[in-house]
Design an enzyme around this catalytic site. Structure first.
Site, mmCIF file in Angstrom:
data_model
loop_
_atom_site.group_PDB
_atom_site.id
_atom_site.type_symbol
_atom_site.label_atom_id
_atom_site.label_comp_id
_atom_site.label_asym_id
_atom_site.label_seq_id
_atom_site.Cartn_x
_atom_site.Cartn_y
_atom_site.Cartn_z
ATOM 1 N N GLU A 394 0.835 -1.216 0.000
ATOM 2 C CA GLU A 394 0.000 0.000 0.000
ATOM 3 C C GLU A 394 0.871 1.268 0.000
ATOM 4 O O GLU A 394 0.533 2.280 0.622
ATOM 5 C CB GLU A 394 -1.026 -0.034 1.130
ATOM 6 C CG GLU A 394 -1.971 -1.223 0.937
ATOM 7 C CD GLU A 394 -3.287 -1.131 1.640
ATOM 8 O OE1 GLU A 394 -3.761 -0.008 1.911
ATOM 9 O OE2 GLU A 394 -3.871 -2.204 1.898
HETATM 10 N N1 COS Z 1 -4.433 10.991 -3.139
HETATM 11 C C1 COS Z 1 -5.238 11.451 -4.127
HETATM 12 N N2 COS Z 1 -4.801 11.685 -5.367
HETATM 13 C C2 COS Z 1 -3.501 11.464 -5.617
HETATM 14 C C3 COS Z 1 -2.612 10.983 -4.645
HETATM 15 C C4 COS Z 1 -3.125 10.761 -3.354
HETATM 16 N N3 COS Z 1 -2.357 10.279 -2.371
HETATM 17 N N4 COS Z 1 -1.383 10.852 -5.200
HETATM 18 C C5 COS Z 1 -1.486 11.222 -6.462
HETATM 19 N N5 COS Z 1 -2.766 11.592 -6.722
HETATM 20 C C6 COS Z 1 -3.332 12.087 -7.966
HETATM 21 C C7 COS Z 1 -2.638 13.365 -8.405
HETATM 22 O O1 COS Z 1 -3.284 14.480 -7.813
HETATM 23 C C8 COS Z 1 -2.816 13.312 -9.896
HETATM 24 O O2 COS Z 1 -4.125 13.692 -10.230
HETATM 25 P P1 COS Z 1 -4.404 14.858 -11.330
HETATM 26 O O3 COS Z 1 -3.778 14.388 -12.593
HETATM 27 O O4 COS Z 1 -5.892 14.964 -11.369
HETATM 28 O O5 COS Z 1 -3.739 16.082 -10.786
HETATM 29 C C9 COS Z 1 -2.714 11.840 -10.212
HETATM 30 O O6 COS Z 1 -3.014 11.142 -9.007
HETATM 31 C C10 COS Z 1 -1.351 11.397 -10.706
HETATM 32 O O7 COS Z 1 -0.422 11.803 -9.723
HETATM 33 P P2 COS Z 1 1.020 12.347 -10.111
HETATM 34 O O8 COS Z 1 0.930 13.260 -11.284
HETATM 35 O O9 COS Z 1 1.619 12.888 -8.860
HETATM 36 O O10 COS Z 1 1.733 10.989 -10.604
HETATM 37 P P3 COS Z 1 3.139 10.397 -10.241
HETATM 38 O O11 COS Z 1 3.352 9.250 -11.160
HETATM 39 O O12 COS Z 1 4.192 11.476 -10.202
HETATM 40 O O13 COS Z 1 2.977 9.890 -8.731
HETATM 41 C C11 COS Z 1 2.274 8.223 -7.135
HETATM 42 C C12 COS Z 1 1.964 8.970 -8.415
HETATM 43 C C13 COS Z 1 3.747 7.805 -7.058
HETATM 44 C C14 COS Z 1 1.947 9.125 -5.940
HETATM 45 C C15 COS Z 1 1.357 6.974 -7.171
HETATM 46 O O14 COS Z 1 1.689 6.201 -8.305
HETATM 47 C C16 COS Z 1 1.457 6.118 -5.948
HETATM 48 O O15 COS Z 1 0.829 6.403 -4.931
HETATM 49 N N6 COS Z 1 2.230 5.009 -6.037
HETATM 50 C C17 COS Z 1 2.216 4.006 -5.013
HETATM 51 C C18 COS Z 1 1.163 3.018 -5.336
HETATM 52 C C19 COS Z 1 0.889 2.081 -4.232
HETATM 53 O O16 COS Z 1 0.632 2.469 -3.102
HETATM 54 N N7 COS Z 1 0.905 0.802 -4.574
HETATM 55 C C20 COS Z 1 0.538 -0.218 -3.675
HETATM 56 C C21 COS Z 1 -0.567 -0.949 -4.335
HETATM 57 S S1 COS Z 1 -1.692 -1.698 -3.262
HETATM 58 S S2 COS Z 1 -0.617 -3.043 -2.335
#
Ligand code: COS
Length: 410
Positions: A394
């Site tokens: 997560e």
């Molecule tokens: N809550 C709500 N929205 C979120 C968010 C959060 N915590 N993190 C990112 N977003 C939204 C952003 O606001 C963006 O939306 P908009 O395009 O409408 O502005 C969108 O998601 C894409 O985010 P971003 O442009 O920041 O993309 P990145 O690739 O730079 O970063 C991360 C995305 C790394 C934050 C995301 O891929 C992530 O959380 N990765 C981890 C995934 C995870 O937890 N995996 C476990 C799976 S379940 S075991």
């Protein structure tokens, strides 16, 4: 206490282990400090009783054999633990997030595998369905999930998309009244035992993450194959699988939210999921600490209880302080969610810190147990293995830091 006969041995070592492997509840001391209502304390107590009665007796065997706790999960459903925050209108318990984390902490103290099964069903499946699903989706899918009649899974990770979650290769092509789903999902908790899966898939590559959809996929759908079960370091009695989709036709009405809402759905859902995993990590740490405290008072070296040695006292003091700090972060994140505030940063901070504490405290609990801590019969060995995953799933600790930094700087 676990009886020696259950372990099939009456050797001196086994008798020693059974005498000195007891949980000591210390968390009630914090009840007034953290201002819990009577109802919240009662929920915590009920979860604690359940964990000791139904999970503790076979927890080591389930870990050793990788056995899913089928009967215990059924019972958790009957007790309302599988849909704690869902409205009673849809078969849930209608409780707040704080009650949920209190219960999860108590389950995780004894059995981190049961805790993750519960956390995924509550936070990642039920919560998102209730918040964003249509009335028809809620009637059809949420009610059985919230009452624990069936279990759910959340499918975001892929062989090449873990932390980089926007990079989805699973595709959901729009075919008019259905989506054609193809791809592979990895490390899916409840992968084998679930009946209903929330699957993130790319519909329009040109739109990048805004082209991703979340589809409700049923186990029986043609082309849905459950792949291999992972042989894991810890949380061994939860089932983690690869799932494969080969030309699965998913009806349009199974899409959650507007077209392209899938990534936002996954992120919003994971924010709450991270509070659940933080509570799981807190529970693992608190459970290991309770065992270490009991042991330190009973085990003698150099003619006195090891708890009387300053080397052990300092360890206990640090463990207790870190656990309480983690507890306050976890409860605060839950309270912010309950108050309708933006809890992204609070959830990430709680998960980051509680998972680090879980690793540190379980390692010290093994150290306090000495040689006994390194053998399978003592719970702390399993807890140290279970703790590691809380820094990974997560969102890894590194992803939590990225999320916190982005929130600070925005
Ligand atoms: N809550 C709500 N929205 C979120 C968010 C959060 N915590 N993190 C990112 N977003 C939204 C952003 O606001 C963006 O939306 P908009 O395009 O409408 O502005 C969108 O998601 C894409 O985010 P971003 O442009 O920041 O993309 P990145 O690739 O730079 O970063 C991360 C995305 C790394 C934050 C995301 O891929 C992530 O959380 N990765 C981890 C995934 C995870 O937890 N995996 C476990 C799976 S379940 S075991």
């Amino acid at each position: 206490m676990i009886k020696s006969q259950e372990l099939g041995s009456t050797s001196a070592k086994m008798l020693y282990i059974n005498k000195h492997s007891n949980f000591m509840d210390t968390s009630h001391e914090y009840g007034t400090l953290i201002n819990l209502s009577e109802e919240q304390m009662a929920t915590k107590e009920a979860a604690r009783d359940f964990a000791r009665t139904y999970l503790l007796p076979d927890v080591r065997e389930r870990d050793a054999q990788s056995i899913f706790p089928t009967e215990a999960v059924k019972k958790m459903g009957e007790l309302g633990l599988m849909g704690m925050m869902v409205s009673p209108d849809y078969g849930g318990s209608g409780m707040d997030t704080l009650s949920y984390v209190l219960a999860l902490e108590e389950i995780a103290k004894v059995d981190a595998s049961a805790a993750v099964i519960m956390s995924v069903n509550n936070s990642l499946v039920c919560w998102g369905l209730e918040k964003y699903g249509t009335e028809a989706q809620k009637q059809k899918y949420l009610s059985p999930l919230a009452s624990g009649k069936v279990i759910g899974a959340f499918c975001l990770s892929e062989p090449e998309a873990g932390s980089d979650a926007t990079s989805q290769h699973t595709s959901a092509l729009d075919k008019g009244d259905y989506y054609l789903l193809n791809g592979t999902k990895n490390w899916i908790t409840n992968g084998g035992s679930s009946d209903i899966c929330l699957v993130m898939a790319q519909t329009n590559h040109a739109l990048k993450h805004k082209g991703i959809n979340c589809l409700i996929v049923e186990k029986g759908m043609k082309g849905f194959v459950v792949g291999k079960k992972e042989d894991k370091m810890g949380i061994r009695s939860s089932d983690t699988h690869t799932l494969m989709f080969a030309d699965v036709e998913v009806p349009k009405e199974n899409r959650i939210g507007e077209d392209g809402f899938g990534f936002k759905f996954a992120m919003n859902t994971l924010n709450g999921g991270r509070i659940g995993i933080a509570a799981q990590a807190l529970g693992i740490a608190a459970g290991a600490y309770e065992l270490a405290l009991t042991y330190a008072k009973e085990r003698k070296s150099f003619s006195k209880a090891i708890a009387e040695h300053q080397a052990i006292q300092f360890k206990l003091a640090e463990m207790c302080t870190k656990i309480q700090a983690a507890r306050l972060l976890v409860y605060e994140a839950a309270r912010q969610k309950d108050a309708g505030k933006d809890y992204i940063q609070a959830a990430a901070m709680a998960k980051l810190y509680a998972s680090e504490v879980a690793m540190e405290v379980t390692t010290e609990a093994v150290q306090i147990h000495g040689g006994y801590g390194y053998v399978r019969e003592f719970h702390v060995e399993r807890m140290m293995r279970d703790a590691k995953i809380t820094q990974i799933y997560e969102g890894t600790s590194e992803i939590q830091k990225l999320v916190i930094a982005r929130e600070i700087l925005k």
